[in-house]
Design a protein around this motif. Structure first.
Motif, PDB file in Angstrom:
ATOM      1  N   GLY A 117      -1.952  19.869  -0.045  1.00 59.12           N
ATOM      2  CA  GLY A 117      -3.210  20.050  -0.761  1.00 59.12           C
ATOM      3  C   GLY A 117      -3.408  19.101  -1.928  1.00 59.12           C
ATOM      4  O   GLY A 117      -4.502  19.027  -2.493  1.00 59.12           O
ATOM      5  N   LEU A 118      -2.362  18.358  -2.291  1.00 61.63           N
ATOM      6  CA  LEU A 118      -2.469  17.468  -3.448  1.00 61.63           C
ATOM      7  C   LEU A 118      -3.406  16.304  -3.148  1.00 61.63           C
ATOM      8  O   LEU A 118      -3.312  15.661  -2.102  1.00 61.63           O
ATOM      9  CB  LEU A 118      -1.096  16.926  -3.832  1.00 61.63           C
ATOM     10  N   ARG A 119      -4.300  16.031  -4.073  1.00 63.92           N
ATOM     11  CA  ARG A 119      -5.174  14.861  -4.025  1.00 63.92           C
ATOM     12  C   ARG A 119      -4.934  14.057  -5.298  1.00 63.92           C
ATOM     13  O   ARG A 119      -4.962  14.609  -6.392  1.00 63.92           O
ATOM     14  CB  ARG A 119      -6.648  15.243  -3.926  1.00 63.92           C
ATOM     15  N   THR A 120      -4.708  12.773  -5.135  1.00 64.95           N
ATOM     16  CA  THR A 120      -4.538  11.906  -6.297  1.00 64.95           C
ATOM     17  C   THR A 120      -5.480  10.715  -6.167  1.00 64.95           C
ATOM     18  O   THR A 120      -6.003  10.429  -5.086  1.00 64.95           O
ATOM     19  CB  THR A 120      -3.101  11.365  -6.414  1.00 64.95           C
ATOM     20  N   ALA A 121      -5.654  10.012  -7.262  1.00 67.63           N
ATOM     21  CA  ALA A 121      -6.336   8.731  -7.200  1.00 67.63           C
ATOM     22  C   ALA A 121      -5.480   7.770  -6.384  1.00 67.63           C
ATOM     23  O   ALA A 121      -4.252   7.818  -6.430  1.00 67.63           O
ATOM     24  CB  ALA A 121      -6.544   8.174  -8.599  1.00 67.63           C
ATOM     25  N   ASN A 259       2.036  -0.285  -2.858  1.00 68.69           N
ATOM     26  CA  ASN A 259       2.186   0.702  -3.923  1.00 68.69           C
ATOM     27  C   ASN A 259       0.964   0.716  -4.837  1.00 68.69           C
ATOM     28  O   ASN A 259       0.198  -0.252  -4.896  1.00 68.69           O
ATOM     29  CB  ASN A 259       3.435   0.388  -4.750  1.00 68.69           C
ATOM     30  N   GLY A 260       0.816   1.816  -5.545  1.00 73.76           N
ATOM     31  CA  GLY A 260      -0.252   1.944  -6.534  1.00 73.76           C
ATOM     32  C   GLY A 260       0.267   2.678  -7.745  1.00 73.76           C
ATOM     33  O   GLY A 260       1.001   3.658  -7.613  1.00 73.76           O
ATOM     34  N   TRP A 261      -0.101   2.216  -8.937  1.00 71.91           N
ATOM     35  CA  TRP A 261       0.398   2.826 -10.163  1.00 71.91           C
ATOM     36  C   TRP A 261      -0.643   2.653 -11.260  1.00 71.91           C
ATOM     37  O   TRP A 261      -1.254   1.605 -11.403  1.00 71.91           O
ATOM     38  CB  TRP A 261       1.739   2.216 -10.571  1.00 71.91           C
ATOM     39  N   LEU A 262      -0.850   3.731 -12.012  1.00 72.72           N
ATOM     40  CA  LEU A 262      -1.933   3.713 -12.989  1.00 72.72           C
ATOM     41  C   LEU A 262      -1.762   4.833 -14.011  1.00 72.72           C
ATOM     42  O   LEU A 262      -1.592   5.985 -13.625  1.00 72.72           O
ATOM     43  CB  LEU A 262      -3.267   3.897 -12.257  1.00 72.72           C
ATOM     44  N   PRO A 263      -1.785   4.536 -15.309  1.00 72.28           N
ATOM     45  CA  PRO A 263      -1.788   5.609 -16.312  1.00 72.28           C
ATOM     46  C   PRO A 263      -3.198   6.201 -16.405  1.00 72.28           C
ATOM     47  O   PRO A 263      -4.186   5.470 -16.389  1.00 72.28           O
ATOM     48  CB  PRO A 263      -1.407   4.876 -17.606  1.00 72.28           C
ATOM     49  N   ARG A 264      -3.270   7.511 -16.495  1.00 72.73           N
ATOM     50  CA  ARG A 264      -4.580   8.176 -16.483  1.00 72.73           C
ATOM     51  C   ARG A 264      -4.885   8.772 -17.843  1.00 72.73           C
ATOM     52  O   ARG A 264      -4.155   9.637 -18.334  1.00 72.73           O
ATOM     53  CB  ARG A 264      -4.614   9.259 -15.405  1.00 72.73           C
ATOM     54  N   GLU A 265      -5.960   8.324 -18.415  1.00 73.84           N
ATOM     55  CA  GLU A 265      -6.349   8.782 -19.747  1.00 73.84           C
ATOM     56  C   GLU A 265      -6.628  10.276 -19.764  1.00 73.84           C
ATOM     57  O   GLU A 265      -6.264  10.979 -20.714  1.00 73.84           O
ATOM     58  CB  GLU A 265      -7.586   8.009 -20.212  1.00 73.84           C
ATOM     59  N   GLY A 269      -2.449   9.937 -20.568  1.00 73.99           N
ATOM     60  CA  GLY A 269      -1.679   8.728 -20.361  1.00 73.99           C
ATOM     61  C   GLY A 269      -0.568   8.861 -19.338  1.00 73.99           C
ATOM     62  O   GLY A 269       0.197   7.906 -19.120  1.00 73.99           O
ATOM     63  N   ARG A 270      -0.467  10.014 -18.707  1.00 73.94           N
ATOM     64  CA  ARG A 270       0.563  10.188 -17.680  1.00 73.94           C
ATOM     65  C   ARG A 270       0.198   9.387 -16.428  1.00 73.94           C
ATOM     66  O   ARG A 270      -0.960   9.102 -16.176  1.00 73.94           O
ATOM     67  CB  ARG A 270       0.757  11.671 -17.350  1.00 73.94           C
ATOM     68  N   TRP A 271       1.223   9.100 -15.616  1.00 74.27           N
ATOM     69  CA  TRP A 271       1.075   8.115 -14.562  1.00 74.27           C
ATOM     70  C   TRP A 271       0.846   8.711 -13.181  1.00 74.27           C
ATOM     71  O   TRP A 271       1.479   9.690 -12.786  1.00 74.27           O
ATOM     72  CB  TRP A 271       2.325   7.244 -14.504  1.00 74.27           C
ATOM     73  N   THR A 272      -0.058   8.056 -12.438  1.00 71.36           N
ATOM     74  CA  THR A 272      -0.196   8.244 -11.001  1.00 71.36           C
ATOM     75  C   THR A 272       0.622   7.147 -10.333  1.00 71.36           C
ATOM     76  O   THR A 272       0.456   5.962 -10.644  1.00 71.36           O
ATOM     77  CB  THR A 272      -1.670   8.135 -10.566  1.00 71.36           C
ATOM     78  N   VAL A 273       1.518   7.526  -9.421  1.00 70.01           N
ATOM     79  CA  VAL A 273       2.368   6.559  -8.717  1.00 70.01           C
ATOM     80  C   VAL A 273       2.373   6.920  -7.232  1.00 70.01           C
ATOM     81  O   VAL A 273       2.768   8.026  -6.853  1.00 70.01           O
ATOM     82  CB  VAL A 273       3.813   6.564  -9.264  1.00 70.01           C
ATOM     83  N   ASN A 274       1.926   5.981  -6.391  1.00 69.67           N
ATOM     84  CA  ASN A 274       1.813   6.204  -4.951  1.00 69.67           C
ATOM     85  C   ASN A 274       2.508   5.092  -4.184  1.00 69.67           C
ATOM     86  O   ASN A 274       2.587   3.947  -4.652  1.00 69.67           O
ATOM     87  CB  ASN A 274       0.337   6.224  -4.528  1.00 69.67           C
ATOM     88  N   SER A 275       2.958   5.406  -2.982  1.00 67.89           N
ATOM     89  CA  SER A 275       3.570   4.400  -2.122  1.00 67.89           C
ATOM     90  C   SER A 275       3.335   4.773  -0.665  1.00 67.89           C
ATOM     91  O   SER A 275       3.531   5.927  -0.276  1.00 67.89           O
ATOM     92  CB  SER A 275       5.075   4.283  -2.397  1.00 67.89           C
ATOM     93  N   ILE A 276       2.888   3.797   0.135  1.00 70.06           N
ATOM     94  CA  ILE A 276       2.655   4.025   1.561  1.00 70.06           C
ATOM     95  C   ILE A 276       3.281   2.885   2.354  1.00 70.06           C
ATOM     96  O   ILE A 276       3.413   1.772   1.852  1.00 70.06           O
ATOM     97  CB  ILE A 276       1.152   4.121   1.901  1.00 70.06           C
TER      98      ILE A 276
END
Length: 320
Positions: A117-121, A259-265, A269-276
């Motif tokens: 169920g998790l959705r991320t940017a 990969n994708g990585w981004l701090p979210r205001e 400021g915590r990070w979104t980190v994805n890898s496919i």
């Protein structure tokens, strides 16, 4: 390029400095949608394409999603997935943030999903989707990519260039163009951002495996030539970006990833980190997607993504 060996050097955001303003806009637009629950059973990660005898799919038609009857799951398979879920629970209980994973072992047909169920940017993993959408558009016009388009695609995937991604976003028609392409790729849980903040597109781990299926299935709307092209770009990412699902493979594994990585205001400021990616290791070929958010640092997110990738594929390898 073989990128099976992991590296954590230069764990800084992969965006070009000249696009910081655009990234800031994307950060403000990011939206998280729930965490969902663990799903156990065959077919949790569903293939994006039906295996119906005699069915053909012409370019430009939507690919139907294949469903699996979970009531026919073998008891030993169900027990294995429950055991793997408990192992992930134990590890992630002590990890700040939220993580989801979907994987399909092409060698055995086994699938597994955790926290579906998790959705991320998407952050920069969307760059694979953007290149695929551009190729699909070019195919519809019966042409190859121009030299300039190929250069843009290569920059977007290999060095994660944000200006290149913005150019691709415009070339495919923005959010509506991406949505149309994703419908043909069989995606069901990916929502393109309505503005120009392509990194704010939201997705699920299962949808990213469906996208990877479009790079491996002969029933994909993309030609074999174009599928090989995208996988080639993903197999040649910059060495400092060769982390993430590459941890699924042993030394020398054939890995194609993004990969994708981004701090979210909005997350303080915590990070979104994805890898496919696709990982070919000895007797197994995995399509795997790990998405996550709310990490205290990029390094913490990378560590969690790699650990989850390895836990899941090690368990699957023992089953086949």
């Amino acid at each position: 390029m073989n990128i099976g060996a992991r590296t954590r050097r230069a764990l800084q955001p992969g965006a070009k400095r000249g696009t910081a303003r655009m990234l800031a806009t994307a950060v403000l637009a990011l939206t998280a949608i729930g965490t969902g629950q663990v799903v156990i059973g065959t077919g949790t990660v569903q293939a994006a394409y039906p295996a119906i005898l005699g069915q053909t799919i012409a370019a430009g038609r939507e690919i139907a999603a294949m469903t699996t009857n979970t009531s026919q799951t073998r008891p030993e398979t169900s027990a294995f997935k429950q055991s793997l879920t408990r192992a992930l629970d134990r590890y992630l209980d002590d990890v700040p943030g939220q993580v989801a994973v979907s994987v399909r072992d092409l060698s055995t047909g086994m699938t597994y999903s955790y926290n579906p169920g998790l959705r991320t940017a998407t952050a920069s993993i969307i760059k694979v989707d953007l290149v695929m959408a551009l190729l699909l558009k070019a195919q519809g016009r019966r042409r190859d990519l121009t030299a300039g388009e190929r250069q843009t695609a290569a920059r977007a995937i290999r060095v994660s260039d944000n200006a290149a991604a913005s150019a691709l976003w415009s070339a495919i028609g923005g959010a509506s163009g991406l949505a149309a392409a994703n419908k043909k790729f069989g995606l069901r849980e990916t929502e393109p951002h309505p503005g120009g903040a392509w990194g704010a597109t939201t997705t699920s781990a299962a949808d990213q495996v469906r996208l990877l299926t479009a790079l491996t299935s002969p029933e994909s709307p993309l030609s074999a030539k174009n599928r090989r092209y995208v996988l080639g770009l993903m197999g040649g990412v910059a060495p400092e970006q060769a982390w993430g699902v590459s941890a699924s493979g042993r030394e020398g594994a054939d890995v194609a990833l993004k990969n994708g990585w981004l701090p979210r205001e909005r997350h303080g400021g915590r990070w979104t980190v994805n890898s496919i990616g696709r990982v070919r290791d000895r007797r197994h070929t995995y399509m795997i997607a790990v998405i996550s958010h709310r990490h205290g640092s990029m390094g913490a997110g990378v560590k969690a993504v790699e650990r989850v990738s390895r836990l899941v594929t090690d368990a699957l390898a023992q089953q086949g």
